[in-house]
Design a protein around this motif. Structure first.
Motif, short mmCIF file in Angstrom:
data_model
loop_
_atom_site.label_atom_id
_atom_site.label_comp_id
_atom_site.label_asym_id
_atom_site.label_seq_id
_atom_site.Cartn_x
_atom_site.Cartn_y
_atom_site.Cartn_z
N ILE A 103 0.84 -1.21 0.00
CA ILE A 103 0.00 0.00 0.00
C ILE A 103 0.87 1.25 0.00
CG2 ILE A 103 -1.66 1.34 1.36
CD1 ILE A 103 -2.84 -1.34 2.30
N TRP A 104 1.93 1.23 0.81
CA TRP A 104 2.83 2.38 0.91
C TRP A 104 3.53 2.66 -0.42
CZ3 TRP A 104 8.51 2.00 2.11
CH2 TRP A 104 9.10 3.28 2.25
N LEU A 105 3.91 1.58 -1.11
CA LEU A 105 4.68 1.73 -2.35
C LEU A 105 3.82 1.74 -3.61
CD1 LEU A 105 7.66 -0.71 -1.59
CD2 LEU A 105 7.65 1.79 -1.42
N LEU A 106 2.51 1.66 -3.44
CA LEU A 106 1.59 1.51 -4.58
C LEU A 106 1.83 2.51 -5.71
CD1 LEU A 106 -0.61 -0.44 -5.38
CD2 LEU A 106 -2.30 1.14 -4.43
N PRO A 107 2.03 3.80 -5.41
CA PRO A 107 2.22 4.75 -6.52
C PRO A 107 3.46 4.47 -7.37
CG PRO A 107 1.68 5.91 -4.48
CD PRO A 107 1.98 4.49 -4.11
N THR A 108 4.46 3.83 -6.78
CA THR A 108 5.72 3.57 -7.51
C THR A 108 6.02 2.07 -7.57
OG1 THR A 108 6.97 3.88 -5.45
CG2 THR A 108 6.72 5.81 -6.88
N LEU A 109 5.00 1.25 -7.35
CA LEU A 109 5.22 -0.19 -7.21
C LEU A 109 5.86 -0.81 -8.45
CD1 LEU A 109 4.85 -2.57 -5.30
CD2 LEU A 109 2.60 -2.96 -6.30
N LYS A 110 5.44 -0.38 -9.63
CA LYS A 110 5.97 -0.96 -10.87
C LYS A 110 7.47 -0.74 -10.98
CE LYS A 110 5.06 -1.18 -15.83
NZ LYS A 110 4.23 -0.65 -16.96
N THR A 111 7.92 0.45 -10.58
CA THR A 111 9.35 0.77 -10.65
C THR A 111 10.12 0.07 -9.53
OG1 THR A 111 8.87 2.92 -11.61
CG2 THR A 111 11.04 2.63 -10.62
N VAL A 112 9.57 0.12 -8.32
CA VAL A 112 10.25 -0.44 -7.15
C VAL A 112 10.40 -1.95 -7.28
CG1 VAL A 112 10.05 -0.82 -4.67
CG2 VAL A 112 9.56 1.43 -5.62
N ALA A 113 9.45 -2.61 -7.93
CA ALA A 113 9.47 -4.08 -8.03
C ALA A 113 10.57 -4.59 -8.96
CB ALA A 113 8.12 -4.59 -8.52
N ARG A 114 11.17 -3.70 -9.74
CA ARG A 114 12.26 -4.13 -10.62
C ARG A 114 13.54 -4.30 -9.82
NH1 ARG A 114 10.97 0.60 -14.95
NH2 ARG A 114 9.06 -0.29 -15.86
N THR A 115 14.14 -5.46 -9.95
CA THR A 115 15.39 -5.72 -9.23
C THR A 115 16.48 -6.15 -10.19
OG1 THR A 115 16.47 -7.10 -7.57
CG2 THR A 115 14.59 -8.07 -8.72
N LYS A 116 17.69 -5.73 -9.89
CA LYS A 116 18.85 -6.13 -10.69
C LYS A 116 19.42 -7.45 -10.21
CE LYS A 116 20.12 -1.26 -11.25
NZ LYS A 116 21.17 -0.23 -10.97
N TYR A 117 18.97 -7.91 -9.04
CA TYR A 117 19.54 -9.11 -8.43
C TYR A 117 18.44 -10.07 -7.98
CZ TYR A 117 23.40 -5.77 -8.00
OH TYR A 117 24.36 -4.82 -8.25
N PRO A 118 17.68 -10.64 -8.90
CA PRO A 118 16.58 -11.53 -8.48
C PRO A 118 17.06 -12.72 -7.66
CG PRO A 118 17.00 -11.71 -10.84
CD PRO A 118 17.77 -10.52 -10.37
N GLY A 119 18.19 -13.32 -8.05
CA GLY A 119 18.72 -14.47 -7.30
C GLY A 119 19.14 -14.10 -5.90
N LEU A 120 19.89 -13.01 -5.77
CA LEU A 120 20.35 -12.57 -4.45
C LEU A 120 19.16 -12.13 -3.58
CD1 LEU A 120 23.63 -10.58 -5.23
CD2 LEU A 120 23.40 -12.83 -4.16
N GLN A 121 18.18 -11.49 -4.19
CA GLN A 121 17.01 -11.07 -3.42
C GLN A 121 16.26 -12.28 -2.88
OE1 GLN A 121 16.21 -8.31 -2.25
NE2 GLN A 121 16.82 -6.61 -3.56
N PHE A 122 16.21 -13.34 -3.68
CA PHE A 122 15.53 -14.57 -3.21
C PHE A 122 16.27 -15.17 -2.02
CE2 PHE A 122 15.10 -19.19 -3.25
CZ PHE A 122 13.72 -19.32 -3.15
N VAL A 123 17.59 -15.35 -2.16
CA VAL A 123 18.38 -15.94 -1.08
C VAL A 123 18.33 -15.04 0.15
CG1 VAL A 123 20.68 -16.69 -0.36
CG2 VAL A 123 19.89 -17.13 -2.69
#
Length: 290
Positions: free
Chosen positions: A58-78
């Motif tokens: 809810i807090w990030l909703l206005p920028t959620l599309k941008t914020v959800a992009r990650t350069k490190y999907p594997g590291l974020q998962f671990v």
């Protein structure tokens, strides 16, 4: 004219925010211990992550599309799975140990962070810091007391949880150089919520009004605590606020005494003091290092 303080030049505000975050997290642990006496601990862990995910989204909703992009999907998962492991084992330990005892052992995580940073991130690790790490481990063993009649295998749960949290912090450092901190906050909550949502139906107990209130409060405090901690480093350097992490041990001891009548024994206080002293010593060495 009076100069306007820059965001990173307001240590008082940063420390206040940081201590507010620590208070929220310590209170969340208290409520988790209470809730886990009524429902399975898996349900408590789910409430913590699901609640935080909803609030952060809810807090990030206005920028959620941008914020959800990650350069490190594997590291974020671990990274997220490491936090989930740490949270799960710590909450589980609260069903067997007192708040102050579990928190004191968990507070060894800054020592593991120092050790891990040397092993995996190439940071300096001289003899003085090695001494601090060994001293902290001694402090943990004083609390756990293996080989004695008061020894409980459950005391190893917060110790293992500390390794999970330390891994989470080390990976946060790794991705933090060019990753939006809001992205890391989102994935830490979201992936934990997804995993626990798959598992929790097998342990689900229909909650009553009291349990629902506790679940909502745990999720809210988890999210609020994380937001306070993130905001704190905007106003003060991490090295300035780090020593205040140990306020959580005092808060846990107070909550444990007031709510559960838990009074840590002498060995827990001695071991906790050794861990805190070791952490403060290493923090001092971090600041003194060129």
């Amino acid at each position: 004219m009076t100069a306007i303080a820059s965001p990173l030049n307001q240590p008082g505000k940063g420390i206040l925010l940081y201590m507010s975050g620590i208070f929220c997290m310590a209170t969340m642990d208290l409520l988790a211990k209470i809730l886990s006496q009524e429902v399975h601990v898996t349900q408590t862990i789910w409430a913590r992550y699901a609640g935080q995910t909803i609030i952060v989204t809810i807090w990030l909703l206005p920028t959620l599309k941008t914020v959800a992009r990650t350069k490190y999907p594997g590291l974020q998962f671990v990274r997220s799975m490491s936090l989930l492991m740490g949270t799960s084992l710590f909450f589980l330990s609260l069903t067997y140990l007192g708040l102050a005892e579990a928190t004191a052992i968990m507070d060894i995580n800054p020592i593991f962070i120092t050790l891990g940073a040397a092993l995996f991130l190439g940071e300096r690790f001289g003899p003085r810091r090695a001494f601090g790490v060994v001293a902290a481990l001694v402090g943990a063993l004083v609390i756990i007391r293996p080989g004695t009649e008061v020894f409980s295998p459950a005391a190893f749960l917060p110790l293992i949880a500390a390794t999970g949290y330390a891994t989470f912090i080390l990976l946060t450092r790794k991705v933090g150089h060019d990753e939006d901190p809001r992205t890391s906050l989102l994935y830490a909550a979201l992936l934990g919520a997804i995993v626990t949502s798959v598992i929790v139906p097998f342990f689900w107990t229909v909650p009553g009004p009291k349990e629902i209130a506790l679940m909502l409060a745990i999720g809210a405090l988890g999210a609020l605590g994380q937001l306070f901690l993130i905001q704190a480093v905007r106003f003060a350097e991490a090295s300035a606020i780090a020593p205040f992490s140990y306020v959580g041990l005092l808060i846990a001891a107070i909550w444990g005494a007031l709510v559960f009548g838990e009074y840590p024994d002498l060995a827990t206080w001695i071991g906790g003091a050794i861990i805190v002293a070791s952490g403060l010593y290493i923090w001092h060495r971090e600041r003194a290092a060129p």
